[in-house]
Scaffold this motif. Structure first.
Motif, short mmCIF file in Angstrom:
data_model
loop_
_atom_site.label_atom_id
_atom_site.label_comp_id
_atom_site.label_asym_id
_atom_site.label_seq_id
_atom_site.Cartn_x
_atom_site.Cartn_y
_atom_site.Cartn_z
N HIS A 79 0.92 -1.11 0.21
CA HIS A 79 -0.30 -0.34 -0.03
C HIS A 79 0.50 1.10 -0.15
CE1 HIS A 79 -3.57 2.92 1.92
NE2 HIS A 79 -3.33 2.74 0.76
N LEU A 80 2.28 1.63 0.58
CA LEU A 80 3.26 2.65 0.81
C LEU A 80 3.70 3.01 -0.86
CD1 LEU A 80 4.47 4.72 2.52
CD2 LEU A 80 5.81 2.86 3.01
N ARG A 81 4.54 2.01 -0.85
CA ARG A 81 4.47 1.97 -2.52
C ARG A 81 3.11 2.37 -3.80
NH1 ARG A 81 6.67 -3.30 -1.41
NH2 ARG A 81 5.45 -4.52 -2.50
N HIS A 82 1.76 2.01 -3.42
CA HIS A 82 1.06 2.22 -4.31
C HIS A 82 0.97 3.96 -4.29
CE1 HIS A 82 -2.98 2.41 -5.81
NE2 HIS A 82 -3.46 2.54 -4.87
N ARG A 83 0.97 4.47 -2.80
CA ARG A 83 0.48 5.76 -2.38
C ARG A 83 1.61 6.50 -2.97
NH1 ARG A 83 -0.27 5.69 3.16
NH2 ARG A 83 0.40 7.55 3.51
N GLU A 84 2.85 5.89 -2.88
CA GLU A 84 3.28 7.42 -2.86
C GLU A 84 3.64 7.67 -4.37
OE1 GLU A 84 7.11 4.64 -2.04
OE2 GLU A 84 7.80 5.51 -0.38
N LYS A 85 3.03 6.53 -5.52
CA LYS A 85 2.68 6.98 -6.81
C LYS A 85 1.82 7.83 -7.50
CE LYS A 85 5.39 2.32 -8.27
NZ LYS A 85 5.08 1.46 -8.87
N LEU A 86 0.93 8.12 -6.09
CA LEU A 86 -0.19 8.71 -6.62
C LEU A 86 0.14 10.63 -5.72
CD1 LEU A 86 -3.29 6.54 -5.98
CD2 LEU A 86 -2.40 7.50 -7.92
N HIS A 87 0.57 9.95 -4.74
CA HIS A 87 0.88 11.53 -4.06
C HIS A 87 1.76 12.55 -4.79
CE1 HIS A 87 1.33 13.75 0.09
NE2 HIS A 87 3.22 14.18 -0.75
N PRO A 88 2.09 12.41 -5.22
CA PRO A 88 2.88 13.80 -6.42
C PRO A 88 1.31 14.52 -7.08
CG PRO A 88 4.29 12.26 -7.40
CD PRO A 88 2.47 11.44 -6.09
N TYR A 89 0.17 13.81 -7.40
CA TYR A 89 -0.68 14.03 -7.43
C TYR A 89 -1.62 15.04 -6.66
CZ TYR A 89 1.52 11.28 -11.95
OH TYR A 89 1.54 11.35 -12.15
N ARG A 90 -1.92 15.23 -5.35
CA ARG A 90 -2.70 15.51 -4.19
C ARG A 90 -2.20 16.50 -3.72
NH1 ARG A 90 -4.01 10.69 -0.24
NH2 ARG A 90 -5.20 12.63 1.06
N SER A 91 -3.54 17.34 -3.60
CA SER A 91 -3.01 18.73 -2.61
C SER A 91 -3.60 18.83 -1.10
CB SER A 91 -3.29 19.64 -3.59
OG SER A 91 -4.86 19.40 -4.06
N GLY A 92 -4.27 17.21 -1.50
CA GLY A 92 -5.36 17.60 -0.04
C GLY A 92 -5.93 16.07 0.08
N GLY A 93 -7.21 15.37 1.07
CA GLY A 93 -8.21 14.80 0.65
C GLY A 93 -8.46 13.86 2.73
N SER A 94 -8.99 13.15 2.23
CA SER A 94 -9.88 12.67 3.72
C SER A 94 -10.09 11.15 3.29
CB SER A 94 -10.77 13.28 3.93
OG SER A 94 -11.93 13.15 2.80
N MET A 95 -10.33 10.86 4.55
CA MET A 95 -10.75 9.04 3.91
C MET A 95 -11.72 8.41 4.93
SD MET A 95 -8.38 5.66 4.73
CE MET A 95 -8.79 5.09 6.72
N THR A 96 -13.08 7.63 4.26
CA THR A 96 -13.84 7.22 5.28
C THR A 96 -14.66 5.98 4.87
OG1 THR A 96 -15.13 9.53 4.92
CG2 THR A 96 -16.11 7.93 5.42
N THR A 97 -14.55 5.22 6.24
CA THR A 97 -14.52 3.82 6.32
C THR A 97 -16.10 3.48 6.59
OG1 THR A 97 -13.70 3.22 8.36
CG2 THR A 97 -12.44 3.23 6.39
N MET A 98 -16.86 2.72 5.78
CA MET A 98 -18.59 1.95 6.41
C MET A 98 -18.09 1.04 6.07
SD MET A 98 -19.42 3.91 3.06
CE MET A 98 -18.25 5.06 3.14
N HIS A 99 -18.92 0.49 7.34
CA HIS A 99 -19.69 -1.33 6.84
C HIS A 99 -21.24 -1.14 5.49
CE1 HIS A 99 -16.66 -2.70 9.56
NE2 HIS A 99 -17.17 -1.69 10.37
N VAL A 100 -20.66 -2.33 5.30
CA VAL A 100 -21.94 -2.02 4.41
C VAL A 100 -23.21 -2.99 4.51
CG1 VAL A 100 -23.08 -2.84 1.78
CG2 VAL A 100 -21.30 -1.90 2.34
#
Length: 111
Positions: A79-100
């Motif tokens: 996951h860390l490697r995945h995030r590193e590839k997308l990070h240069p494009y981000r200026s901010g954000g948030s995460m929400t989790t839920m149970h369907v």
């Protein structure tokens, strides 16, 4: 939600603010690295959506077999490697989790 049971499926929704002018590159890289998420045995699928009114806002929805396996993935080197590839494009954000807890197919789902 083929292969999942409401009440057990764990859904993650990311809201990502993308740097102006980088949306096309972000979408391309997201597609290129997406299999690092979807090839995980506990991942049920992932969707990328762009905000209808804000072109630099994206939403990523990812469904998982359960929360425990998502949390294991979330702290993994994979996951860390995945995030590193997308990070240069981000200026901010948030995460929400839920149970369907329930799912109803719409009339158009059978098309």
């Amino acid at each position: 939600m083929a292969g999942s049971t409401p009440g057990h499926t764990f859904r993650v929704m990311l809201r990502m603010e993308i740097r102006p002018g980088m949306a096309g590159d972000f979408e391309r890289v997201w597609r290129e690295v997406g299999d690092s998420v979807t090839s995980h045995p506990a991942n049920l699928g992932q969707w990328l959506s762009r905000g209808a009114e804000e072109e630099d806002i994206y939403y990523i929805v990812s469904d998982w077999v359960d929360e425990r396996q998502f949390r294991e993935f979330e702290t993994s080197d994979r996951h860390l490697r995945h995030r590193e590839k997308l990070h240069p494009y981000r200026s901010g954000g948030s995460m929400t989790t839920m149970h369907v807890v329930a799912h109803l197919d719409g009339a158009g789902a059978s098309r």
